[in-house]
Design an enzyme around this catalytic site. Sequence first.
Site, PDB file in Angstrom:
ATOM      1  N   GLU A   1      91.423 147.623  88.681  1.00 51.85           N
ATOM      2  CA  GLU A   1      92.128 148.430  87.682  1.00 51.85           C
ATOM      3  C   GLU A   1      93.288 149.207  88.303  1.00 51.85           C
ATOM      4  O   GLU A   1      94.299 149.466  87.628  1.00 51.85           O
ATOM      5  CB  GLU A   1      91.159 149.381  86.981  1.00 51.85           C
ATOM      6  CG  GLU A   1      90.028 148.696  86.233  1.00 51.85           C
ATOM      7  CD  GLU A   1      90.480 147.632  85.245  1.00 51.85           C
ATOM      8  OE1 GLU A   1      91.623 147.724  84.742  1.00 51.85           O
ATOM      9  OE2 GLU A   1      89.703 146.695  84.993  1.00 51.85           O
TER      10      GLU A   1
ATOM     11  N   HIS B   1      96.323 147.049  88.030  1.00 49.77           N
ATOM     12  CA  HIS B   1      96.964 147.206  86.719  1.00 49.77           C
ATOM     13  C   HIS B   1      97.743 148.520  86.645  1.00 49.77           C
ATOM     14  O   HIS B   1      98.892 148.564  86.193  1.00 49.77           O
ATOM     15  CB  HIS B   1      95.896 147.209  85.615  1.00 49.77           C
ATOM     16  CG  HIS B   1      95.334 145.878  85.275  1.00 49.77           C
ATOM     17  ND1 HIS B   1      96.117 144.812  84.858  1.00 49.77           N
ATOM     18  CD2 HIS B   1      94.049 145.431  85.261  1.00 49.77           C
ATOM     19  CE1 HIS B   1      95.340 143.768  84.612  1.00 49.77           C
ATOM     20  NE2 HIS B   1      94.085 144.117  84.846  1.00 49.77           N
TER      21      HIS B   1
END
Length: 493
Positions: free
Chosen positions: A259, A262
């Site tokens: 994550e 991202h």
Amino acid sequence: MINDTLSALLDFQKETEALAQVAGRLSWDQETMMPRGAAMQRGEEMAAMESVLHARRTDPRVGEWLSGLEGSELDPVAAAKLRHIRRSFDRANKVPAKLAAEIARVTSVSQGKWAAARAQDDFAAFAPVLAQVVALKREEGAALADGGDVYDAMLDDYEPEMTAAELDAMFGEMRPRLRALREAVLAQPEPKAVTGSFPEEAQLALSAKLAGVFGYDFERGRIDKAVHPFSSGSGSDVRITTRTNPADPFNCFYSTIHEVGHACYEQGIDPDYALTPLGQGVSMGVHESQSRIYENQLGRSRAFAGFLFEQMQEVFGDIGIDSPEAFYAAVNRVQKDFIRTEADEVQYNLHIMLRFDLERAMVAGDLAPAELEGAWNERFEKDFGYAVPRASLGCLQDVHWSVGLFGYFPTYSLGNVYAGCLHEALRSDIPGLDDQLARGETGQATGWLRERVQRHGGLMKPREVIARACGREPGAGPLLDYIEAKFSGIYGL
């Protein structure tokens, strides 16, 4: 006159982008902090926000401003902004406002029902609302397709200009090599796994440290817990979530690194693009390339595994493994399992291919949503060789279909392909990378990605971003070569 028209359009768009961020924050809250009893009300709130956003995206003034700028001499940045606004305007005008609001309402409610059904391993409780979601999304897809392929129209939301036919060809190239490697690897002795006590608080503390190691800016972000880890937001507010498992700390650490990939994409975009159509990642495939290269090619490399081994020994003491090489094998352990998000690099894309085929069948009307569980279990046993014991390990494991994200799944594999190309180019440009990673220094690698990919945001088209970064058109070859070399080495093939 042109400057006035452009300014009016971009000012209007800035407010639309800001409102979209607010809607995203509602979704973040629903996944992390919202009381369970608020689900129905949140559905109405999401529907209201979608109605406002849809009205802005289809506002006749946007069409007038775009027409007024047709044929104008614009710099590349302004031209790219107009390309995105035109695309959004054209697509939004194909979808009735009432349908857009209903999709927002139903998917918000559906998400809660999915979570409850998953907890109870009760697909039958989820099936009726899934049928509603599929019907609404098929209606939306048909409107967007305007006589063309409905699934391609859905896919275009996440990966512009990609088609199911291209993905079929790519998967056809990947599947036999991955299956052959999987069979060879699983025939070898399984590497030893880490063992010990891994308290949640300690996992979260180390995962936050790893986020910082990979460049996550906590001044513009935060980490929370969620059932299904995700990243949310852009610009100055980019939030991530992770999860913990007392028996498997890698679940937490690599979910966090994934994550962060991202989030660093969003945080790395040129600040001048904030609250414009260029201020977000250009596609989910390119987005996934960042999360996967952070997690796998960097985070699961032999060099970085050595660094993480030392960190885990400091935090947890005896973890049942006494050498960096054994730890590297444990980090990349290939085993029979059911969960996509926990899958190793050998098997991950096989999980995606299963979902790609099933969701296409649902969209085409060849698979009724009520029959999904049976179809999933049959296909999984055929592809992986063992039976799914319960729904939470099968068709209820992912949140995507509950919130209507049809066409999203294949972008994960596309992101892996892009990551393979980027890794090949990055290694060529940074020959001393392993020495840096062994010290827990990712700055040169993440800086390369920020410069080549992240800072551009939506300036270029997806494949153009990757091609320019790598100096070649993207293809599956580099990814497959990397996976085969890596796991042949670990398993002595």
